[in-house]
Design an enzyme around this catalytic site. Sequence first.
Site, PDB file in Angstrom:
ATOM      1  CE  LYS A 105      -9.489  -2.677   2.852  1.00 25.63           C
ATOM      2  NZ  LYS A 105      -8.408  -1.824   2.593  1.00 25.63           N
ATOM      3  CG  ASP A 109      -3.774   4.223   3.648  1.00 20.81           C
ATOM      4  OD1 ASP A 109      -4.856   4.047   4.235  1.00 20.81           O
ATOM      5  OD2 ASP A 109      -3.462   3.634   2.584  1.00 20.81           O
ATOM      6  CD1 TRP A 168      -2.357  -2.169   1.517  1.00 23.11           C
ATOM      7  CD2 TRP A 168      -3.061  -0.946  -0.224  1.00 23.11           C
ATOM      8  NE1 TRP A 168      -3.414  -2.825   0.926  1.00 23.11           N
ATOM      9  CE2 TRP A 168      -3.858  -2.110  -0.135  1.00 23.11           C
ATOM     10  CE3 TRP A 168      -3.315  -0.033  -1.255  1.00 23.11           C
ATOM     11  CZ2 TRP A 168      -4.902  -2.374  -1.033  1.00 23.11           C
ATOM     12  CZ3 TRP A 168      -4.346  -0.298  -2.155  1.00 23.11           C
ATOM     13  CH2 TRP A 168      -5.126  -1.456  -2.034  1.00 23.11           C
TER      14      TRP A 168
HETATM   15  C1  LIG Z   1      -7.840  -1.370   1.230  1.00 22.54           C
HETATM   16  C2  LIG Z   1      -6.755  -0.367   1.336  1.00 22.54           C
HETATM   17  C3  LIG Z   1      -6.608   0.663   0.401  1.00 22.54           C
HETATM   18  C4  LIG Z   1      -7.480   0.782  -0.834  1.00 22.54           C
HETATM   19  O1  LIG Z   1      -8.682   1.360  -0.584  1.00 22.54           O
HETATM   20  P1  LIG Z   1      -9.699   1.689  -1.774  1.00 22.54           P
HETATM   21  O2  LIG Z   1     -10.979   1.869  -1.056  1.00 22.54           O
HETATM   22  O3  LIG Z   1      -9.707   0.525  -2.715  1.00 22.54           O
HETATM   23  O4  LIG Z   1      -9.259   2.927  -2.425  1.00 22.54           O
HETATM   24  C5  LIG Z   1      -5.583   1.571   0.592  1.00 22.54           C
HETATM   25  N1  LIG Z   1      -4.755   1.487   1.640  1.00 22.54           N
HETATM   26  C6  LIG Z   1      -4.868   0.498   2.558  1.00 22.54           C
HETATM   27  C7  LIG Z   1      -3.924   0.457   3.706  1.00 22.54           C
HETATM   28  C8  LIG Z   1      -5.869  -0.454   2.434  1.00 22.54           C
HETATM   29  O5  LIG Z   1      -5.980  -1.433   3.344  1.00 22.54           O
END
Ligand SMILES: *Cc1c(COP(=O)(O)O)cnc(C)c1O
Length: 360
Positions: A196, A172, A102
């Site tokens: 999540k 993030d 990521w």
């Molecule tokens: C799932 C995830 C993403 C992607 O998210 P989207 O909703 O597909 O844009 C980005 N960063 C992390 C850490 C994730 O777990």
Amino acid sequence: MTRVFNFSAGPAALPEPVLRQAAEEMLDWHGSGMSVMEMSHRGKEFIAIHAETESLLRELLAVPTNYKVLFLQGGAIGENAIVPMNLLRGRSSADYVNTGEWSKKSIKEAKKYCSVNIAASGEAANFTNVPKQQDWKLDPGAAYVHICSNETIGGVEYHWTPETGDVPLVADMSSNIMSRPVEVSRYGLIYAGAQKNVGPAGVTIVIVREDLIGQALPVTPSAFDYKQQADNDSMFNTPPTYAIYIAGLVFKWIKAQGGLAAIERHNRDKAALLYDYLDSTQFYTNPVAREDRSLMNVPFKLRDDKLDDAFLKGAKENGMVQLKGHRSVGGMRASIYNAMPVAGVQALVAYMKAFEASHG
Ligand SMILES: *Cc1c(COP(=O)(O)O)cnc(C)c1O
């Protein structure tokens, strides 16, 4: 009706009481005669839902008053572009720490907007740890320092908060937001997709310090300009109303569990069940440095990957699904977000032991 134990990395399991309440309120939300999906985002009913969701998030995370909370669209991948567009503020470079898949996506996208300094990278260790702060090469002129607080694929998590001085820290937190208390004041900006640990896909949470907004690049789409969204209570465009409503129900559920400190204890206990077992056997392995192991996503491999299909098939027969690891790393991955009950992890460990006994 049979519910499975769903170990999906995302979109992921939601707390059952939340789904039940949503089902009860589906046709008629609180006497309004309609579903939340059918409401005007400018009507008093939805405005109340939106305000309550924001206030619960602020309460649970103890968000200081000088931070804006935005509910946007575009996901965390969208934020990979939206963050530099908004936070460069006349500067030309940003620091990124690379801890895995990521982080790499964030870095690649940011390079479209600025020069990227990789302040530290876990690549040499095959992304099995978080680089120690003393080894970071931070640039004091950077617009911000970006981290991924939990690498959903690699199962590597920060259990400490980096110190970045006057340079704003951006995280993030898609896969560990609301899993434990966070000292929001240590961050300039936190973003997270909801799917999540917060609710359904479609809403993206942005928590941003007020003084950092208002200097977006001129090309920034208005719907992704934090200042314009903040000035319009996240309603510059139509927000993802139903996803915000479900997030609100999830926040109420978290509060009823005792808030984030209680949720963290619960998550630690669940993760310990799984890691303790992994550490006790040679049949399965987890590659991540102990101090950096994720409480949310636990990747593991079978010693003999020819047994992977049999493992997954048996798990499914026992009511446990979505255990296949990400295609980039193979093996297995158990995602054990807030909504995964301890009984689900106990069932998984019992199954893993039985599988080892019959195949080991
Ligand atoms: C799932 C995830 C993403 C992607 O998210 P989207 O909703 O597909 O844009 C980005 N960063 C992390 C850490 C994730 O777990």
